[in-house]
Design a protein around this motif. Sequence first.
Motif, short mmCIF file in Angstrom:
data_model
loop_
_atom_site.label_atom_id
_atom_site.label_comp_id
_atom_site.label_asym_id
_atom_site.label_seq_id
_atom_site.Cartn_x
_atom_site.Cartn_y
_atom_site.Cartn_z
N LEU A 193 -1.35 -12.33 -107.35
CA LEU A 193 -1.81 -11.10 -106.65
C LEU A 193 -2.39 -11.32 -105.36
O LEU A 193 -2.11 -10.45 -104.22
CB LEU A 193 -2.92 -10.41 -107.49
CG LEU A 193 -2.47 -9.90 -108.85
CD1 LEU A 193 -3.74 -9.24 -109.68
CD2 LEU A 193 -1.58 -8.83 -108.63
N MET A 194 -2.87 -12.59 -105.09
CA MET A 194 -3.49 -12.80 -103.56
C MET A 194 -2.84 -13.49 -102.83
O MET A 194 -2.68 -13.41 -101.57
CB MET A 194 -4.75 -13.76 -103.87
CG MET A 194 -5.84 -12.62 -104.69
SD MET A 194 -7.36 -13.54 -104.87
CE MET A 194 -8.20 -13.42 -103.20
N SER A 195 -1.37 -14.45 -103.50
CA SER A 195 -0.44 -14.73 -102.42
C SER A 195 0.65 -14.38 -102.50
O SER A 195 1.73 -14.89 -101.53
CB SER A 195 -0.79 -16.50 -102.57
OG SER A 195 -0.08 -16.76 -103.93
N GLY A 196 1.10 -13.79 -103.73
CA GLY A 196 2.47 -13.40 -103.83
C GLY A 196 3.19 -14.14 -104.63
O GLY A 196 4.53 -14.16 -104.87
N PHE A 197 2.77 -15.52 -104.87
CA PHE A 197 3.39 -16.70 -105.65
C PHE A 197 2.65 -17.02 -106.60
O PHE A 197 1.31 -17.16 -106.45
CB PHE A 197 3.60 -17.77 -104.89
CG PHE A 197 4.25 -18.99 -105.47
CD1 PHE A 197 5.55 -18.91 -106.03
CD2 PHE A 197 3.42 -19.88 -105.38
CE1 PHE A 197 5.84 -20.07 -106.67
CE2 PHE A 197 4.13 -21.36 -106.13
CZ PHE A 197 5.18 -21.18 -106.75
N HIS A 253 -6.70 -15.42 -91.43
CA HIS A 253 -5.87 -15.35 -92.78
C HIS A 253 -6.55 -14.03 -93.75
O HIS A 253 -6.08 -14.14 -94.91
CB HIS A 253 -6.06 -16.66 -93.57
CG HIS A 253 -5.54 -17.74 -92.79
ND1 HIS A 253 -4.37 -17.85 -92.44
CD2 HIS A 253 -6.12 -18.79 -92.11
CE1 HIS A 253 -4.15 -18.92 -91.85
NE2 HIS A 253 -5.09 -19.70 -91.56
N ALA A 254 -6.97 -13.14 -93.29
CA ALA A 254 -7.45 -11.80 -93.99
C ALA A 254 -7.36 -10.67 -93.20
O ALA A 254 -7.44 -10.87 -91.82
CB ALA A 254 -8.82 -12.33 -94.41
N ASP A 255 -7.23 -9.80 -93.67
CA ASP A 255 -7.17 -8.32 -92.80
C ASP A 255 -8.47 -7.58 -92.64
O ASP A 255 -9.34 -7.66 -93.82
CB ASP A 255 -6.18 -7.25 -93.65
CG ASP A 255 -4.77 -7.24 -93.19
OD1 ASP A 255 -4.59 -7.74 -92.21
OD2 ASP A 255 -4.01 -7.15 -94.09
N GLU A 256 -8.95 -7.31 -91.74
CA GLU A 256 -10.12 -6.66 -91.36
C GLU A 256 -10.46 -5.34 -92.31
O GLU A 256 -11.40 -5.23 -92.82
CB GLU A 256 -10.12 -5.98 -90.12
CG GLU A 256 -11.50 -5.65 -89.42
CD GLU A 256 -12.57 -6.93 -89.31
OE1 GLU A 256 -11.91 -8.01 -89.07
OE2 GLU A 256 -13.68 -6.84 -89.59
N ALA A 257 -9.19 -4.63 -92.95
CA ALA A 257 -9.80 -3.29 -93.68
C ALA A 257 -10.03 -4.01 -94.89
O ALA A 257 -10.92 -3.54 -95.69
CB ALA A 257 -8.58 -2.78 -93.79
N ASP A 258 -9.41 -5.22 -95.36
CA ASP A 258 -9.60 -5.77 -96.76
C ASP A 258 -11.07 -6.37 -96.86
O ASP A 258 -11.72 -6.08 -97.76
CB ASP A 258 -8.78 -7.13 -96.97
CG ASP A 258 -7.53 -6.59 -97.53
OD1 ASP A 258 -7.25 -5.31 -97.76
OD2 ASP A 258 -6.67 -7.61 -97.84
N LEU A 259 -11.63 -6.79 -95.68
CA LEU A 259 -13.06 -7.36 -95.69
C LEU A 259 -14.02 -6.09 -95.71
O LEU A 259 -14.90 -6.23 -96.47
CB LEU A 259 -13.19 -8.27 -94.44
CG LEU A 259 -12.42 -9.44 -94.18
CD1 LEU A 259 -12.60 -9.94 -92.79
CD2 LEU A 259 -13.26 -10.48 -95.15
N VAL A 261 0.30 -23.53 -97.88
CA VAL A 261 0.12 -22.23 -98.39
C VAL A 261 -0.24 -21.30 -97.02
O VAL A 261 0.42 -20.20 -97.04
CB VAL A 261 -0.84 -22.42 -99.23
CG1 VAL A 261 -1.31 -21.02 -99.72
CG2 VAL A 261 -0.39 -23.12 -100.51
N LEU A 262 -1.24 -21.62 -96.33
CA LEU A 262 -1.47 -20.68 -95.26
C LEU A 262 -0.20 -20.46 -94.23
O LEU A 262 -0.06 -19.42 -93.84
CB LEU A 262 -2.55 -21.55 -94.34
CG LEU A 262 -3.89 -21.60 -95.14
CD1 LEU A 262 -4.81 -22.15 -94.07
CD2 LEU A 262 -4.52 -20.29 -95.60
N ASN A 263 0.64 -21.80 -94.09
CA ASN A 263 1.57 -21.29 -93.10
C ASN A 263 3.02 -20.91 -93.62
O ASN A 263 3.93 -20.37 -92.87
CB ASN A 263 2.02 -22.65 -92.31
CG ASN A 263 0.58 -23.09 -91.82
OD1 ASN A 263 0.02 -22.34 -91.08
ND2 ASN A 263 0.36 -24.49 -91.43
N GLY A 282 2.83 -12.91 -93.78
CA GLY A 282 2.11 -13.11 -92.38
C GLY A 282 1.02 -14.06 -92.49
O GLY A 282 -0.07 -13.69 -91.51
N GLY A 283 0.96 -14.92 -93.28
CA GLY A 283 -0.11 -15.81 -93.04
C GLY A 283 -1.55 -15.16 -93.57
O GLY A 283 -2.76 -15.83 -93.31
N LYS A 284 -1.38 -14.11 -94.40
CA LYS A 284 -2.62 -13.64 -94.66
C LYS A 284 -3.04 -13.28 -96.54
O LYS A 284 -1.93 -13.00 -96.83
CB LYS A 284 -2.95 -11.90 -94.34
CG LYS A 284 -2.69 -12.18 -92.82
CD LYS A 284 -3.57 -11.20 -92.09
CE LYS A 284 -3.53 -11.44 -90.52
NZ LYS A 284 -4.36 -10.77 -89.77
#
Length: 618
Positions: free
Chosen positions: A89-93, A192-198, A475-477, A482-484
């Motif tokens: 759910l959080m990384s797609g993998f 690595h995170a979206d502002e809206a998510d935060l 993982v990040l790259n 989108g690196g998020k």
Amino acid sequence: MRILSPRMRHGASFQSTSWDKALGDASERLRAIISESGVDAVGTYLATASSFDAAGRWAAERLTRVMGTRSKYTPTSIDTPCKPLISQLMSGFPGLVPVLDDKLCTLSVFVGCNPVVSHGHLNALPDPVVRLRELAMSPKELWVIDSRVSESSRLATKYLVPRPGSDFAIFAYVIHELFSIGGINREYVSAHADEADLNSLKGLLSEWTLEHASAVTGCEPEELREFSAAIRRHGKAAIQTGTGSTMSGAANLTEWLIWVTHILTGSYDSPGGMWFHPGFIRQLHTRISANAKQPQRKLGPRSRPELPVWGDEFPCSAMADEIEAGNLRALIVFGGNPLSAFPNTARMRRALQQLDALIVLDVVETETTSLASHLFPTKGQLERADIPYFVDQFNLDNSTQFTPAIVEPTGEIRSMWWVAAKLADGLGHNLLPAPLTAESSDLDVLGFIAGRAAAPFEEIQQSGYIAHAPIFGWVLNQILPGGKWRLVPDELVGQFNDWRQITAPQGLLITNRRQPKHLNSQHIPHRSGSSDSPLAIINSSTAQNLGIKSGDDVIVSTENGELRIAVTLSDDLHADVISLPHGWRDVNVSMLTSERDVDPLTGMVIQTALAARLRPVN
Ligand SMILES: Nc1nc2c(c(=O)[nH]1)N[C@H]1C(S)=C(S)[C@@H](COP(=O)(O)OP(=O)(O)OC[C@H]3O[C@@H](n4cnc5c(=O)[nH]c(N)nc54)[C@H](O)[C@@H]3O)O[C@H]1N2
Ligand SMILES: Nc1nc2c(c(=O)[nH]1)N[C@H]1C(S)=C(S)[C@@H](COP(=O)(O)OP(=O)(O)OC[C@H]3O[C@@H](n4cnc5c(=O)[nH]c(N)nc54)[C@H](O)[C@@H]3O)O[C@H]1N2
Ligand SMILES: [Mo]
């Protein structure tokens, strides 16, 4: 008792026979079932012992695939489905395994995990006492969060003893403080995170103040404040969960909030925090790329459509229904003991008896082998050369090992991979890729499996142990779309809003526990007076209120059943806890669990923080 030759059941008799006859008969039965009911009527259970037999597990996976059956079961759906779910759910993998950076990390935390006894959950700690002492050596800090003061808690810098099933609240509060007091790694988070998510996370956690978390967990406010301050002081953290967290109704929430804590503090895929193990043999970082698609749950098995399926296996909680509905007519068990491991033992027994074929690959007789239609003896650990394969990503370092066979196999014992290949043959499939054939040696198969390993198989074989440095950045790259990170998956927000329904009610609760000298139902000590005996641990004050003394037998009951067990008293656990060991044949804790009492997101049977009653015998 060791199994030395293949056996086949004819009516009441269960006779030794030749491999040709037993395999021929098993294949014939499977072919008939497939032609009458379709291939999903043949299931596989790839269990604990297959996890430690590289070639066997590899072949069992391939058999499942070449048959094309959807009826694949593994203990992952019993002991830890929250880990692949949260990863997905959080990384797609689904296959990310965070590992503590034991060299640079200064704050490590174990939640519902007791490495001194278990050697850890998805991070195997060899020599765990030494490892934990290192992690607790000042200025490093080790915290253990366990509803019982465990053998590992005693080695910790500090420990917390929360009410079972309430661990998520500790991290809800920690994150609330990261937002309100500070401690968020702005540089990491903005990349690595979206502002809206935060923002939505901050809103979601706004009620999780110190007082609220203290009321839910039963931990003193000062202890929680100190824990949260430690995370801010160290900046990064490496937090590991074990089955005390992953088997509870709040498993997904706790795992999620721990991932969020790691992300907000910039601890994931980052030196001083945690790296992600790509597997020395699997080399995932060279093969997997970002998957921007939102993960979707699939429809569950036909008899339990409400049970979700995320990956390629059905939840074990569906198996009894699948058999009773006639959807599952044959089961091939690779190194497992469903009568010990699965819920509602009495129903499970009736269901297994109803199968048209129960093909079991094991080393010794068990309660499950006694119901088998076909019993295939396979090589034990000392009789085969081996490498870590299923457990490739679960080592604390980026390493692999090779162990040669130590003794010749006795009797007519064969390799697990060979049995799987023969069964595939009998169904008209070839599971062995060229150049492997049924005449290949165990080493040939291991060499094939290690084909893409980070070092040549010959080198692994010669050195016995090879370790490379941890790998950071992939993982990040490479993996995150989108690196998020997806910080706030809808499914988890849904569960979070329902936290009152999914956490345990007030009153006594069963918790799970491993014991030192047996692995699940394996190697159960037969000596009476062994320190490893089936004992419930209960709080002295609870015992006193009920008139129970140490050594008494008690009845522990749940909605699903009851269990008679001797007790020992202790002040070292939360007052609501009845700590029960897993794996015993007569004192079988699975009589208390139910295939209906499951986590709605994964179908996992709830096995800790389970409401129970307690009464003295007589
Ligand atoms: N000796 C031995 N080693 C084993 C095994 C074995 O049977 N014996 N089994 C292997 C297997 S299959 C697995 S999956 C791993 C499991 O490895 P671990 O997850 O480390 O398992 P346990 O040793 O049972 O530790 C679980 C701890 O969680 C605590 N606990 C229970 N409920 C809660 C809760 O709600 N909250 C918190 N915070 N704590 C809770 C228990 O008191 C216990 O100390 O061990 C593996 N290693
Ligand atoms: N209520 C409750 N239920 C639980 C748990 C709990 O704590 N509470 N724990 C859960 C957990 S964490 C797990 S992992 C599952 C375990 O579920 P299983 O994997 O089904 O159970 P095990 O008892 O580990 O059974 C392993 C079998 O493999 C056999 N075996 C050992 N070595 C070999 C070998 O080399 N080759 C072959 N072919 N066979 C071998 C053993 O004899 C044994 O029969 O149970 C789960 N169920
Ligand atoms: Mo497990």
